[in-house]
Scaffold this motif. Structure first.
Motif, PDB file in Angstrom:
ATOM      1  N   ALA A   1      13.350  17.965  17.055  1.00 46.02           N
ATOM      2  CA  ALA A   1      13.797  18.457  16.023  1.00 46.02           C
ATOM      3  C   ALA A   1      15.039  17.786  15.603  1.00 46.02           C
ATOM      4  CB  ALA A   1      13.554  19.903  15.980  1.00 46.02           C
ATOM      5  N   THR A  33      15.945  16.036  12.180  1.00 42.69           N
ATOM      6  CA  THR A  33      17.109  16.600  11.090  1.00 42.69           C
ATOM      7  C   THR A  33      17.973  15.600  10.797  1.00 42.69           C
ATOM      8  OG1 THR A  33      16.718  18.889  12.113  1.00 42.69           O
ATOM      9  CG2 THR A  33      18.632  18.609  10.854  1.00 42.69           C
ATOM     10  N   ILE A  65      18.963  23.102  15.070  1.00 40.46           N
ATOM     11  CA  ILE A  65      18.852  22.473  13.489  1.00 40.46           C
ATOM     12  C   ILE A  65      20.113  22.593  12.652  1.00 40.46           C
ATOM     13  CG2 ILE A  65      17.864  22.555  11.207  1.00 40.46           C
ATOM     14  CD1 ILE A  65      15.073  23.201  12.545  1.00 40.46           C
TER      15      ILE A  65
END
Length: 392
Positions: free
Chosen positions: A54, A58, A107
């Motif tokens: 992730a 991102t 994130i």
């Protein structure tokens, strides 16, 4: 380092080097803490590994949009705001009651990472005089290399002794100190007042910048095809003991410092030869990985050259991107570079995984080497000619 760098130049550059170390340490940390995070949340390590995926996604997806959004902001404010976001999200990583909250905080860190690495190199060359620009870029990359050498092991040691959450807290504390330091010593740096969204196609269609992006995508994909699986390769194919694997990976990271030193020393004197040598050097390192694995000393020496070549390549082409676009567009151009770099990481890791699953882990160097060799041919036959034609 060239003579006569003033204290006014040196102080912000030193702070940026430490910031680069902190940002990349944070990126690498979960790799050494996955087992502890998985155990804490009672999930599988594969599930916990989504933190890494992730993060990369991102950075890939948001580097350009975020930089377009903030490109006209005064760069000192943007830098301090980015580090503030980084600190806040690191603290949120310490206290999550569930894995989803940890994912959201990571994130947030990735968003800060995307902006920082879009502006780090352009800022570094603007706070020093023209003669010190190559040295400034090499300092930023040195911070990255130190993160590879010290960041991951330190994070692992802290995690083992006082828990993985405290590792994130320690990073937040150091980042906060860096924030205060830069708030005092960093000068104002104007943003891209004239850059607009309409100029974006010019960056992508520019044959020179587009060529650098294509070459970087090929090189990073080839590099991570093998590097993502270097630890099991050294264990299963090279038959190294755990202590020697750790030493080999440390040597790989340490050699990056040598690569950045060589850049600051020789790049300005012989740019085209420097680029050609280290691009071909990456391809050679990958192709020779399996043959070198028959002896522990040769494979460790190869890892040293490989680490040096990768770092030298990266800092050289960051410099080339900055040279080939207008100053107002440099941060946006670097955001595209960062996005492509992370896209290459993801694709290379996938190709390496396919190779390990359906062929053999011993072939990862050859698979990556074929792509790197094609990239080298493109660099020599096309991109270097573009560089010379454009007079850059």
């Amino acid at each position: 380092m060239k003579n006569n760098m003033s204290v006014k130049e040196w102080l912000p550059l030193a702070g940026m080097t430490v910031a680069a170390f902190i940002f990349n340490t944070s990126e690498f940390m979960p790799i050494g803490l996955l087992s502890d995070i998985a155990a804490d949340f009672r999930i599988t390590e594969a599930h916990a590994g989504m933190l890494i995926s992730a993060y990369s996604w991102t950075v890939t997806l948001l580097s350009l949009p975020l930089m377009l959004l903030f490109s006209k902001m005064e760069l000192r404010k943007l830098l301090l705001g980015t580090i503030t976001l980084f600190c806040a999200c690191q603290i949120f990583s310490v206290v999550p009651a569930g894995f989803a909250v940890l994912m959201i905080s990571r994130i947030g860190v990735a968003c800060a990472h995307a902006v920082f690495w879009s502006i780090a190199s352009p800022i570094a060359v603007r706070v020093v005089s023209e003669e010190h620009r190559s040295f400034a870029l090499s300092m930023i990359v040195t911070g990255t290399s130190l993160a590879m050498i010290l960041g991951l092991p330190l994070g692992r040691i802290i995690g083992l002794h006082i828990g993985w959450r405290m590792t994130f807290l320690c990073v937040a504390a150091v980042a906060f100190i860096v924030l205060l330091y830069l708030a005092v010593v960093f000068p104002k740096v104007p943003g891209a007042k004239s850059f607009s969204l309409r100029q974006l196609p010019q960056l992508i269609k520019n044959p020179l910048s587009a060529g650098i992006y294509l070459l970087t995508f090929m090189i990073v994909t080839s590099y991570y095809t093998a590097y993502s699986y270097i630890e099991p390769f050294l264990k299963e194919v090279a038959d190294l003991k755990e202590s020697r694997i750790t030493f080999a990976l440390t040597v790989f990271g340490a050699a990056g410092i040598l690569g950045s030193f060589l850049f600051s020393r020789y790049y300005d004197k012989s740019r085209y030869s420097f680029i050609k040598f280290f691009t071909v050097g990456i391809a050679a390192s990958l192709i020779l990985l399996q043959p070198a694995s028959f002896n522990p000393y040769t494979v460790i020496l190869l890892c040293a050259f490989w680490g040096m070549a990768v770092t030298a390549y990266n800092v050289a082409f960051q410099s080339e991107i900055i040279k080939c676009v207008p100053q107002d567009a440099s941060a946006v151009a670097m955001s595209i570079y960062s996005a492509i770099f992370n896209l290459g990481i993801g694709l290379g890791t996938w190709i390496g995984g396919i190779t390990c699953t359906y062929a053999s882990i011993s072939y990862i160097g050859y698979v990556g080497g074929v792509l790197a060799a094609a990239a080298s041919v493109y660099c020599i036959m096309k991109l270097l000619k573009l560089l010379k034609t454009n007079g850059n």
